[in-house]
Design a protein around this motif. Sequence first.
Motif, mmCIF file in Angstrom:
data_model
loop_
_atom_site.group_PDB
_atom_site.id
_atom_site.type_symbol
_atom_site.label_atom_id
_atom_site.label_comp_id
_atom_site.label_asym_id
_atom_site.label_seq_id
_atom_site.Cartn_x
_atom_site.Cartn_y
_atom_site.Cartn_z
ATOM 1 N N ILE A 161 7.541 47.166 59.095
ATOM 2 C CA ILE A 161 8.823 46.491 58.932
ATOM 3 C C ILE A 161 9.449 46.323 60.309
ATOM 4 O O ILE A 161 9.483 47.264 61.105
ATOM 5 C CB ILE A 161 9.741 47.293 57.995
ATOM 6 N N THR B 161 11.535 40.983 59.378
ATOM 7 C CA THR B 161 11.411 41.268 57.946
ATOM 8 C C THR B 161 12.748 41.010 57.273
ATOM 9 O O THR B 161 13.777 41.473 57.742
ATOM 10 C CB THR B 161 10.987 42.731 57.718
ATOM 11 N N ILE C 48 7.234 51.486 52.641
ATOM 12 C CA ILE C 48 8.462 52.128 53.137
ATOM 13 C C ILE C 48 8.165 53.542 53.612
ATOM 14 O O ILE C 48 8.637 53.951 54.681
ATOM 15 C CB ILE C 48 9.566 52.094 52.066
ATOM 16 N N LEU D 245 16.050 52.873 58.191
ATOM 17 C CA LEU D 245 14.644 52.839 58.578
ATOM 18 C C LEU D 245 14.508 53.031 60.078
ATOM 19 O O LEU D 245 13.667 53.786 60.551
ATOM 20 C CB LEU D 245 13.997 51.534 58.137
ATOM 21 N N LEU E 96 17.634 49.488 54.834
ATOM 22 C CA LEU E 96 17.063 48.925 53.621
ATOM 23 C C LEU E 96 18.015 49.127 52.448
ATOM 24 O O LEU E 96 18.533 50.224 52.250
ATOM 25 C CB LEU E 96 15.730 49.612 53.292
ATOM 26 N N SER F 124 14.106 53.562 43.465
ATOM 27 C CA SER F 124 12.822 53.323 44.139
ATOM 28 C C SER F 124 11.642 53.532 43.200
ATOM 29 O O SER F 124 10.543 53.048 43.472
ATOM 30 C CB SER F 124 12.685 54.232 45.363
ATOM 31 N N TRP G 59 13.740 45.376 47.988
ATOM 32 C CA TRP G 59 14.361 46.011 49.144
ATOM 33 C C TRP G 59 14.715 44.944 50.176
ATOM 34 O O TRP G 59 13.834 44.243 50.680
ATOM 35 C CB TRP G 59 13.421 47.035 49.769
ATOM 36 N N ILE H 104 16.561 43.928 53.908
ATOM 37 C CA ILE H 104 17.033 44.418 55.199
ATOM 38 C C ILE H 104 18.474 43.930 55.289
ATOM 39 O O ILE H 104 18.730 42.720 55.253
ATOM 40 C CB ILE H 104 16.194 43.867 56.375
ATOM 41 N N SER H 105 19.425 44.857 55.394
ATOM 42 C CA SER H 105 20.842 44.510 55.241
ATOM 43 C C SER H 105 21.311 43.412 56.180
ATOM 44 O O SER H 105 22.038 42.513 55.769
ATOM 45 C CB SER H 105 21.718 45.750 55.395
#
Length: 148
Positions: A5, A9, A38, A70, A78, A84, A91, A93-94
């Motif tokens: 990642i 991503t 992850i 992460l 994430l 999960s 998921w 990526i903010s």
Amino acid sequence: MPYIINENTIVLLPNGKNTKILEDNQEIYSNKSINNIIEYNCNLNGSTFEGRRKASSYLIGATYKPPIILDEIKELILIPTHSSQNANCVWFISKNILKYSIGNNNKVVVTLKNGKNINLNLGYSNFDKQVLRAIRLETSLRSRKHQK
């Protein structure tokens, strides 16, 4: 070798027992599960998924579906849509979420920084809560840096 990642991503999507990964300009298919990817990336960054989950829970007080730090340096956080353990968990990526809105049947439409939309089978308030948790986590990390 599982997918690494990175800043390109955008989102990890379940694809059966495999994973579909959207990056800025491409789609990648991995024969590894999202959880496997992850966990591998958490290990690369010096911890386990469970260790990062506990750290996030400690920092923001969220014990269920916390966002995961992460990579603190690259600011990769994430955001899970579900537990999960749920096979439908997506998921994000903010920092790669441009905006999100209410679509049909009160479900969420997430617009990504590359202009693509992801339709989630999830209520708007649930997704909004997840994004707000990620923002609180990011704020907590920044305030820690300024306290040093």
